[in-house]
Design a protein around this motif. Sequence first.
Motif, short mmCIF file in Angstrom:
data_model
loop_
_atom_site.label_atom_id
_atom_site.label_comp_id
_atom_site.label_asym_id
_atom_site.label_seq_id
_atom_site.Cartn_x
_atom_site.Cartn_y
_atom_site.Cartn_z
N THR A 1 1.43 -16.61 2.87
CA THR A 1 0.01 -16.24 2.82
C THR A 1 -0.55 -16.29 1.41
OG1 THR A 1 0.60 -13.88 2.65
CG2 THR A 1 0.18 -14.76 4.87
N ALA A 2 0.30 -16.13 0.39
CA ALA A 2 -0.19 -16.13 -0.99
C ALA A 2 -0.89 -17.43 -1.34
CB ALA A 2 0.97 -15.89 -1.95
N LEU A 3 -0.48 -18.53 -0.73
CA LEU A 3 -1.07 -19.82 -1.05
C LEU A 3 -2.45 -20.01 -0.44
CD1 LEU A 3 1.87 -22.39 -0.88
CD2 LEU A 3 0.78 -21.40 -2.90
N VAL A 4 -2.80 -19.22 0.55
CA VAL A 4 -4.10 -19.39 1.21
C VAL A 4 -4.97 -18.14 1.10
CG1 VAL A 4 -3.27 -21.15 2.81
CG2 VAL A 4 -3.10 -18.74 3.46
N THR A 5 -4.61 -17.23 0.19
CA THR A 5 -5.40 -16.02 -0.05
C THR A 5 -6.25 -16.23 -1.28
OG1 THR A 5 -3.70 -14.62 0.96
CG2 THR A 5 -5.31 -13.54 -0.46
N GLU A 6 -7.53 -16.47 -1.08
CA GLU A 6 -8.43 -16.83 -2.17
C GLU A 6 -8.53 -15.73 -3.23
OE1 GLU A 6 -10.80 -19.34 -4.35
OE2 GLU A 6 -9.75 -19.79 -2.48
N GLN B 1 -5.51 -12.41 -6.57
CA GLN B 1 -5.43 -11.66 -7.83
C GLN B 1 -6.10 -10.30 -7.71
OE1 GLN B 1 -3.67 -12.83 -10.76
NE2 GLN B 1 -3.81 -10.60 -11.00
N TRP B 2 -7.19 -10.22 -6.94
CA TRP B 2 -7.87 -8.94 -6.73
C TRP B 2 -6.92 -7.96 -6.04
CZ3 TRP B 2 -13.69 -9.61 -5.02
CH2 TRP B 2 -14.34 -10.43 -5.94
N LYS B 3 -6.19 -8.46 -5.06
CA LYS B 3 -5.24 -7.60 -4.35
C LYS B 3 -4.13 -7.14 -5.29
CE LYS B 3 -5.75 -9.34 0.39
NZ LYS B 3 -5.02 -9.85 1.58
N ILE B 4 -3.61 -8.07 -6.06
CA ILE B 4 -2.54 -7.73 -7.00
C ILE B 4 -3.01 -6.69 -8.00
CG2 ILE B 4 -1.18 -8.66 -8.90
CD1 ILE B 4 -0.93 -11.25 -7.25
N ASP B 5 -4.22 -6.87 -8.54
CA ASP B 5 -4.75 -5.91 -9.50
C ASP B 5 -4.88 -4.52 -8.89
OD1 ASP B 5 -4.91 -7.95 -11.34
OD2 ASP B 5 -7.07 -8.28 -11.08
N ALA B 6 -5.33 -4.46 -7.64
CA ALA B 6 -5.47 -3.17 -6.96
C ALA B 6 -4.11 -2.51 -6.77
CB ALA B 6 -6.16 -3.35 -5.61
N ALA B 7 -3.11 -3.30 -6.41
CA ALA B 7 -1.77 -2.75 -6.22
C ALA B 7 -1.24 -2.17 -7.52
CB ALA B 7 -0.84 -3.84 -5.69
N LEU B 8 -1.31 -2.94 -8.59
CA LEU B 8 -0.76 -2.48 -9.87
C LEU B 8 -1.51 -1.27 -10.41
CD1 LEU B 8 -0.03 -5.93 -11.59
CD2 LEU B 8 1.54 -4.43 -10.33
N ARG B 9 -2.84 -1.21 -10.18
CA ARG B 9 -3.61 -0.03 -10.63
C ARG B 9 -3.12 1.24 -9.97
NH1 ARG B 9 -8.24 -3.11 -9.76
NH2 ARG B 9 -8.68 -1.94 -7.85
N ASN B 10 -2.58 1.09 -8.78
CA ASN B 10 -2.17 2.27 -8.01
C ASN B 10 -0.65 2.44 -7.97
OD1 ASN B 10 -4.71 3.51 -6.51
ND2 ASN B 10 -4.99 1.28 -6.59
N GLY B 11 0.03 1.82 -8.92
CA GLY B 11 1.48 2.02 -9.02
C GLY B 11 2.27 1.40 -7.91
N VAL B 12 1.77 0.30 -7.34
CA VAL B 12 2.45 -0.39 -6.25
C VAL B 12 2.90 -1.76 -6.74
CG1 VAL B 12 2.21 -1.35 -3.93
CG2 VAL B 12 1.11 0.83 -4.49
N GLU B 13 4.18 -2.03 -6.62
CA GLU B 13 4.70 -3.35 -6.99
C GLU B 13 4.37 -4.35 -5.89
OE1 GLU B 13 6.14 -4.65 -9.70
OE2 GLU B 13 5.72 -2.75 -10.74
N PHE B 14 4.61 -5.63 -6.16
CA PHE B 14 4.35 -6.66 -5.15
C PHE B 14 5.33 -7.81 -5.32
CE2 PHE B 14 2.27 -8.36 -8.86
CZ PHE B 14 2.41 -9.74 -8.74
N TYR B 15 5.50 -8.56 -4.26
CA TYR B 15 6.24 -9.82 -4.34
C TYR B 15 5.79 -10.71 -3.19
CZ TYR B 15 9.47 -7.85 -0.79
OH TYR B 15 10.02 -7.29 0.34
N PHE B 16 6.17 -11.97 -3.29
CA PHE B 16 5.78 -12.96 -2.29
C PHE B 16 6.93 -13.16 -1.29
CE2 PHE B 16 3.58 -14.37 -6.30
CZ PHE B 16 2.35 -13.83 -5.95
N GLY B 17 6.56 -13.40 -0.04
CA GLY B 17 7.55 -13.52 1.02
C GLY B 17 8.61 -14.57 0.77
N GLY B 18 9.80 -14.33 1.30
CA GLY B 18 10.91 -15.24 1.10
C GLY B 18 10.68 -16.63 1.69
N THR B 19 9.85 -16.71 2.72
CA THR B 19 9.56 -18.01 3.32
C THR B 19 8.88 -18.93 2.32
OG1 THR B 19 9.40 -17.02 5.52
CG2 THR B 19 8.39 -19.19 5.23
N LEU B 20 8.06 -18.37 1.43
CA LEU B 20 7.42 -19.19 0.40
C LEU B 20 8.49 -19.75 -0.55
CD1 LEU B 20 4.76 -20.24 -0.78
CD2 LEU B 20 4.68 -18.18 -2.21
#
Length: 281
Positions: free
Chosen positions: A53-58, A61-80
């Motif tokens: 989904t990361a490749l088709v989520t316009e 970066q907004w989502k990532i910024d929101a996660a990091l602001r709130n102390g939430v890490e992120f990563y991209f699915g293994g299928t990618l």
Amino acid sequence: MHETTLMLPQRQEKPRARGRTMMIDGGIPTAQFVDIIESHGDLVDTVKFGWGTALVTEQLQWKIDAALRNGVEFYFGGTLFEKYVSQDRFDDWRRFVDGFGARSVEISNGTIALSNDRKADYIRRVAGDYTVYSEVGYKESERSETMRPELWVRYIRQDLDAGSDTVITEARESGKSGIARANGELRYGLIEEILESGIDIDRIMFETPTKELQTYFIRRVGPNVNVGNIAHADLVPLETLRLGLRSDTLLALDASIDPDFDDGPFDERHDLRLQGEDTHA
């Protein structure tokens, strides 16, 4: 969390080493995602942007910024990761990951023809640069069901030895593959093999997309079990299961935190094993 005089299971403050919750984002609208993270960020340890989904989520970066602001890490699915590797573009995958400043990655072989030995090699190549989540188990339910419990344990150990921080046991978003059968029934024998293997349970994350799976692992392993593929709508319900604030876990967790608790002759643990009795892995 609100203050209370109730006796509840102890939960670590973030960043947690145990009792972690991985929320899966399969395409949540951006504003809704931001609202979810700002409302429930204390309940989420990491977000997985599912499969490719990361490749088709316009507005990724907004989502990532929101996660990091709130102390939430992120990563991209293994299928990618698997998509890039299947086209011999591992270095391009790393550039994509680094382009978003990801500190965590997932290495898996659930779909492509990639042996666990080769997967472990990829883990070694990135373990010094990222927190690595690796995954054991296959997306195709028939393929997973023929994978013997001793192989699951061997592959989990191999991933950890290669440098994986956490090994995820496959169940997909449906809860009908990997550690579960195609009909959604948990492979109880397999789970017992993993739990009795001596592997540090805090370094394993079980995919539990359904309430039934969440309930089972909380009752079997405890309120601080690591679980993944949690839908955003299930974040608060999951936490109530962890704390014994829902009928599914209330009696079992009260008994575990209060040695004087007596719920009568009804044996919760025995009843649970009868419901899930399975001599086959």
